[in-house]
Design a protein around this motif. Structure first.
Motif, PDB file in Angstrom:
ATOM      1  N   LYS A 136      32.029  26.456  -8.185  1.00  0.00           N
ATOM      2  CA  LYS A 136      32.022  25.150  -7.522  1.00  0.00           C
ATOM      3  C   LYS A 136      31.498  24.031  -8.423  1.00  0.00           C
ATOM      4  O   LYS A 136      32.117  22.982  -8.552  1.00  0.00           O
ATOM      5  CB  LYS A 136      31.121  25.163  -6.269  1.00  0.00           C
ATOM      6  CG  LYS A 136      31.368  26.263  -5.280  1.00  0.00           C
ATOM      7  CD  LYS A 136      30.413  26.170  -4.092  1.00  0.00           C
ATOM      8  CE  LYS A 136      28.947  26.313  -4.404  1.00  0.00           C
ATOM      9  NZ  LYS A 136      28.482  27.617  -4.845  1.00  0.00           N
ATOM     10  N   SER A 137      30.324  24.295  -9.034  1.00  0.00           N
ATOM     11  CA  SER A 137      29.705  23.235  -9.835  1.00  0.00           C
ATOM     12  C   SER A 137      30.501  22.970 -11.102  1.00  0.00           C
ATOM     13  O   SER A 137      30.584  21.828 -11.567  1.00  0.00           O
ATOM     14  CB  SER A 137      28.268  23.609 -10.202  1.00  0.00           C
ATOM     15  OG  SER A 137      27.504  23.705  -9.030  1.00  0.00           O
ATOM     16  N   THR A 138      31.103  24.024 -11.656  1.00  0.00           N
ATOM     17  CA  THR A 138      31.950  23.829 -12.836  1.00  0.00           C
ATOM     18  C   THR A 138      33.126  22.936 -12.462  1.00  0.00           C
ATOM     19  O   THR A 138      33.465  21.992 -13.187  1.00  0.00           O
ATOM     20  CB  THR A 138      32.463  25.192 -13.356  1.00  0.00           C
ATOM     21  OG1 THR A 138      31.346  26.033 -13.612  1.00  0.00           O
ATOM     22  CG2 THR A 138      33.271  25.031 -14.626  1.00  0.00           C
ATOM     23  N   LEU A 139      33.713  23.199 -11.306  1.00  0.00           N
ATOM     24  CA  LEU A 139      34.840  22.381 -10.859  1.00  0.00           C
ATOM     25  C   LEU A 139      34.402  20.925 -10.683  1.00  0.00           C
ATOM     26  O   LEU A 139      35.077  20.001 -11.131  1.00  0.00           O
ATOM     27  CB  LEU A 139      35.402  22.939  -9.548  1.00  0.00           C
ATOM     28  CG  LEU A 139      36.627  22.192  -8.997  1.00  0.00           C
ATOM     29  CD1 LEU A 139      37.780  22.242  -9.996  1.00  0.00           C
ATOM     30  CD2 LEU A 139      37.067  22.773  -7.668  1.00  0.00           C
ATOM     31  N   ALA A 140      33.229  20.727 -10.060  1.00  0.00           N
ATOM     32  CA  ALA A 140      32.738  19.367  -9.834  1.00  0.00           C
ATOM     33  C   ALA A 140      32.622  18.610 -11.162  1.00  0.00           C
ATOM     34  O   ALA A 140      32.988  17.439 -11.260  1.00  0.00           O
ATOM     35  CB  ALA A 140      31.389  19.401  -9.123  1.00  0.00           C
ATOM     36  N   LYS A 141      32.125  19.290 -12.182  1.00  0.00           N
ATOM     37  CA  LYS A 141      31.934  18.620 -13.475  1.00  0.00           C
ATOM     38  C   LYS A 141      33.264  18.279 -14.150  1.00  0.00           C
ATOM     39  O   LYS A 141      33.298  17.457 -15.072  1.00  0.00           O
ATOM     40  CB  LYS A 141      31.080  19.500 -14.390  1.00  0.00           C
ATOM     41  CG  LYS A 141      29.629  19.564 -13.939  1.00  0.00           C
ATOM     42  CD  LYS A 141      28.780  20.306 -14.940  1.00  0.00           C
ATOM     43  CE  LYS A 141      27.383  20.534 -14.398  1.00  0.00           C
ATOM     44  NZ  LYS A 141      26.980  21.928 -14.467  1.00  0.00           N
ATOM     45  N   HIS A 142      34.342  18.903 -13.709  1.00  0.00           N
ATOM     46  CA  HIS A 142      35.654  18.541 -14.239  1.00  0.00           C
ATOM     47  C   HIS A 142      36.194  17.266 -13.605  1.00  0.00           C
ATOM     48  O   HIS A 142      37.056  16.619 -14.166  1.00  0.00           O
ATOM     49  CB  HIS A 142      36.651  19.679 -13.994  1.00  0.00           C
ATOM     50  CG  HIS A 142      36.638  20.699 -15.086  1.00  0.00           C
ATOM     51  ND1 HIS A 142      37.315  20.515 -16.268  1.00  0.00           N
ATOM     52  CD2 HIS A 142      36.009  21.884 -15.196  1.00  0.00           C
ATOM     53  CE1 HIS A 142      37.110  21.576 -17.051  1.00  0.00           C
ATOM     54  NE2 HIS A 142      36.306  22.420 -16.424  1.00  0.00           N
TER      55      HIS A 142
END
Lengths: 274, 285
Positions: free
Chosen positions: A44-50
């Motif tokens: 989730k957080s990796t996606l948010a940072k994208h």
């Protein structure tokens, strides 16, 4: 619109790579309120940072209003449109006076002084913190600090607001304040909201709930349909909201209830049984 | 009595213009084996209070007694810190060693324990948080999941063999699986090992489920100190100071207002379901 197409992200380790996002495609439309859920490490957080180019794709693309985040020259504009809020408000406040903190973003954008004043006041007003404009941030509660951090992002006039577990460190009042603020920004000012949370009672207010597991999207549906998928949710470690859990138990006792997601809804249904 | 606070006052930066009162005339006793939930809004004094329990902070006025002995006078802060183990927020950020074993053993080595005793204690501490010794001892803490890392951090405190474990928001930021793991081990440690536990939490459901006694702090003072059922019946007082009541308790309050004859302070799924079912039956009969 934010358009995610076949996005893969691998974190490089010394001798191997860990795939955090595996071929994800998803459209985030203007005005939507989307909640992302999933266990720790699901991506989730990796996606948010994208979504605002803090990370760039290993494969695939992320486009914000048509601007790809893989192109360096787009990042400045992308980050004006996509604001980010993280878990800990203490790490996001840089100035010693609330209004100076909120002004930090627009100042960096080179906005004229008069307009900065207006933007700061508007932003503080929309999170109900205008009366604290001259306060020192350390005198505020956790919920108030988090709302100041949100105001700092709003002052950049973003179209999209990404919040990564913004309530997890807050006390009950702080949680209520921040969640109400987010919902109002979405419903009254049309800000597109992407909220990452472990708290299912925050997910019930979304237009869409997206569940991630092992770097993939495993479910993407409006809350009512989403929480019907009890078997899948159990497999990926997601609880039902308490009201849904209880209404399911009551149904087993052969009460004819329509499924409730919130406590208020369940109370209304139960009181009107006859 | 394991822990006793007598009229404790504490002010940060006292005798300066920045002085800030944090604890005001706090008195309380905690017996061995209790499971205490400590709740209160941000800045209400919870963290200041627990730092008094193991001598990290000294009261400006009043005294703190551990097993009847005054910290600083009759018992040294060093010994107190072994008896009262403090697990801070996000304790996994304090993991630093190459392996799980070394990390848990760190405190024991500093105290000069012999190798064989260290091994025994590390084994026991890992078992107490439900992690297999052989599977985990040689792994790097940084390859573990969020819930596992947090359990290793708790094991590091348990290895000191404390009589009381104080945890500040031990499940914050964890997913439902990680949360459940931590909670079930805390329950078991209290019930089976008789470990005294003081749990600080912003999650009212968690506190209602786990604690047998709830202490509510507000503005440096103890506002309530009673059973969960009595404390969480005080809906308007708790909301006023920025707290909340458990979700099912909220539901019961709404049902009561809507004319259903239900008890108010219930927290568990089954008891709430049964109460609603019997209230509905009474209404329809």
């Amino acid at each position: 619109m934010i358009k995610i197409s076949n996005l893969t992200h691998a974190y490089k380790q010394a001798d191997h790579a860990i795939v955090a996002l595996d071929d994800i495609s998803l459209d985030i439309h203007e005005g939507e309120f989307i909640v992302f859920v999933g266990r720790n490490g699901s991506g989730k957080s990796t996606l948010a940072k994208h979504l605002n180019g803090l990370l760039t794709p290993t494969k695939g693309t992320v486009e914000v209003d048509g601007m790809g985040t893989h192109l360096e020259e787009n990042l400045w504009k992308v980050r004006q449109r996509v604001g980010m809020i993280f878990q800990n408000p203490d790490n996001q406040i840089v100035a010693t006076i609330v209004e100076e903190d909120v002004a930090f973003g627009p100042e960096n954008l080179g906005i004229p002084q008069g307009e900065i004043r207006e933007r700061v006041d508007d932003a503080l007003k929309s999170v109900h913190m205008l009366e604290y404009a001259r306060f020192e941030p350390h005198l505020l509660s956790g919920g108030q600090k988090q709302r100041v951090a949100i105001a700092g992002v709003l002052a950049m006039k973003p179209k999209y607001l990404i919040l990564d577990e913004p309530t997890s460190m807050l006390d009950p009042r702080g949680k209520r304040e921040v969640l109400e603020t987010i919902r109002k920004l979405n419903s009254e000012q049309g800000v597109t909201v992407v909220l990452i949370t472990h708290s299912m009672d925050e997910a019930i207010y979304a237009d869409r709930v997206v569940a991630m597991d092992c770097g993939s999207i495993v479910l993407d549906a409006p809350p009512r349909e989403f929480f019907d998928e009890t078997k899948l949710l159990k497999e990926i470690g997601i609880n039902l909201p308490p009201a849904a859990l209880l209404s399911r138990e009551l149904k087993k006792e052969s009460y004819d209830l329509k499924k409730a997601l919130s406590i208020e809804e369940l109370a209304g249904t139960l009181c009107s049984l006859n | 009595m394991l822990i006793k606070l007598k009229n404790v006052n504490f002010t940060y930066m006292s005798n300066t213009p920045l002085a800030q009162r944090a604890l005001e005339n706090v008195s309380l006793s905690i017996s061995a084996g209790e499971f205490v939930g400590l709740i209160g809004p941000t800045g209400s004094g919870k963290s200041t209070l627990v730092q008094h329990l193991n001598g990290l902070l000294e009261p400006l006025e009043g005294e703190v007694l551990i097993e009847g002995k005054k910290i600083g006078g009759e018992i040294s802060p060093l010994l107190v810190r072994q008896k009262i183990g403090l697990v801070f927020q996000f304790p996994e950020s304090q993991l630093f060693e190459e392996t799980v074993f070394k990390d848990i053993a760190f405190g024991l080595r500093n105290l000069g324990y012999p190798d064989d005793e260290i091994e025994g204690r590390v084994r026991k501490a890992l078992a107490m948080v439900g992690l297999d010794y052989f599977e985990f001892k040689d792994r790097s803490p940084f390859t573990l999941s969020g819930g596992e890392m947090r359990r290793v951090a708790i094991a590091g405190v348990l290895a000191m063999n404390p009589s009381c474990l104080v945890l500040d928001e031990p499940t914050s930021g964890l997913d439902s699986i990680g949360t459940r793991e931590i909670i079930s081990h805390l329950e078991r440690l209290n019930r089976e090992e008789g470990l005294t536990i003081i749990l600080i939490s912003h999650d009212m459901d968690e506190v209602a489920h786990l604690a047998s006694r709830v202490i509510v702090m507000n503005e440096g003072k103890i506002e309530f100190d009673d059973s969960p059922r009595r404390v969480f019946s005080q809906k308007s007082d708790l909301l006023k100071i920025g707290l909340d009541i458990p979700q099912f308790t909220s539901l019961l309050f709404m049902l009561k207002e809507g004319g259903l004859d239900v008890p108010l302070a219930l927290f568990e799924l089954n008891e709430v379901k049964n109460a609603i079912v019997s209230a509905l039956e009474r209404r329809f009969s």
